[in-house]
Design an enzyme around this catalytic site. Sequence first.
Site, short mmCIF file in Angstrom:
data_model
loop_
_atom_site.label_atom_id
_atom_site.label_comp_id
_atom_site.label_asym_id
_atom_site.label_seq_id
_atom_site.Cartn_x
_atom_site.Cartn_y
_atom_site.Cartn_z
N ASP A 52 41.51 38.53 39.81
CA ASP A 52 42.96 38.68 39.70
C ASP A 52 43.47 39.26 41.02
OD1 ASP A 52 45.67 39.11 38.55
OD2 ASP A 52 44.62 38.71 36.68
N HIS A 81 47.87 34.86 40.57
CA HIS A 81 46.92 35.96 40.40
C HIS A 81 45.76 35.85 41.38
CE1 HIS A 81 48.79 37.79 36.86
NE2 HIS A 81 49.06 36.56 36.44
N GLU A 99 51.36 32.45 35.15
CA GLU A 99 52.21 33.29 35.99
C GLU A 99 52.06 33.01 37.48
OE1 GLU A 99 52.59 37.16 33.08
OE2 GLU A 99 50.89 37.14 34.44
#
Length: 501
Positions: A188, A249, A313
């Site tokens: 991440d 990420h 995201e």
Amino acid sequence: MTSNNFPSIIPVPKRLQMKPGYLPLNDIVVTLGNCNPQEVNSWLAYLRKQFTRLGIGLRADLLSARTEPVFTLRQNGCIFLKLAITDSGNTEEEQYRLEVTQQGISLESSSAAGIVHGLQTLLQLVWQAYQQESKALPCLDITDTPQYEWRGLHLDVSRHFFSVEEVKTCLDWMALLKLNRFHWHLTDDQGFRIESKKFPLLTDVGAWRKESDGSVYGGFYTRDEIKEVVRYASDLAIEIIPEIDIPGHSQAILSAYPEFACFPQKFEPLSCWGISDNILCAGKPEVTAFLKELFTETAELFPGRWFHLGGDEAPKENWKKCPHCQSRIKAENLANEEELQSRLVLELVEHLKKSGKTVVGWDEILDGNIDQEPIVMVWRGDGKDAARKASRQGNRYILSPNSITYFDWRQSDKQGEPGAFGVTTLEMVYSFNPSDYAFGHPELLLGAQANVWTEQMPDFARVKYMVLPRAWALSETLWCSTEQKDWSSFQTRLKTLGEML
Ligand SMILES: [Zn+2]
């Protein structure tokens, strides 16, 4: 179903017959049957480890490991545990049958996974009997099988890092709860946690972040450590799904290889939480080439069937301005940046097929144009919109709605209760009914999992607090049929199993 006198530790199985009489507890001697000796030895090692941990003073050996002749063992009152793999031909089948009689115990299944589940039930029955004066197992005949094939637990090791031993403890909980899929969120923005021989900077640079107080935080798993965890999980009938989250990420990747950004600059792994605008460039061919190599290298470490590539995201502001991304959109006649992401995902789906992997992605992968190949992990909101869409498109899907199965959420609204965002109580998890998400195609719904995002979990004690007992509620939700579930029985059993975990 007769449930009178059924030991109050596991839910009442799908088929149960209580029989008269008891089998007094004693050392356990395992006869191999037609099982693989190596597998049986690893199961026995697991049982012994659990006996020691739980203070159960029994031995558990393979018959051949004992020096005494069989008749002496019988005279000493040893319990014979007969294992057998039946040849129903369906090795996917997790069903097991466990029989306790006054003469001994037999456990059979058509798969190693079924035997492992049966051993967990046996361990729980032994543990409960051991708490009682009589120290005897009631005679019974159990046949049990799970309702859903995907019963998962996820762990984010990027926001906070957890040691191999801590990861193994998670796997121990899972085994006890008959959960069978461990989704390992290895990368991440805040840290890249898996060693790559081809791209060493990913961990040399990407595994370490500078905290606001100037200290350095980080860590990663070596390839040998990964193999060790994979082996450990496999002995417990748990398959691991590695996740390398792209194209968002990915700031830890960019800190190692800034040239993979749309606009290269000096990046560092994030030391705060949230969503980074710095994502991988989908327009540069060298980025796709890098991902293919990295995915192949990672896939080799994991013998399981799935590979998770994230897809969640990923803000597209940079892609909108990037000449590389824009020229690819034009050249490949794509409608917009969402379709550019789908194109990247589909290219990687095809690539991972060569390693024998099926791709899993977060439900954002449905926002563009994907085919029916990838499995969708439904997470946004209550998950119904994404589940409906996956079902309509013919994609298989797994439920992890953040309003129910995000175990970083607080467990109550009490003052001081740790966790993030909203509240997910134990009862909400227990009442969760996956079949509400079937939308006419139950065969596409594989099951569900809980996600353990660790922004708010700086140490493993906190992970344990957040995961248990909610993971137990989830496990019953996924193992049991609606008829088997019983909230008041669950509450009664909570204490006993709680002491085992
Ligand atoms: Zn770009």
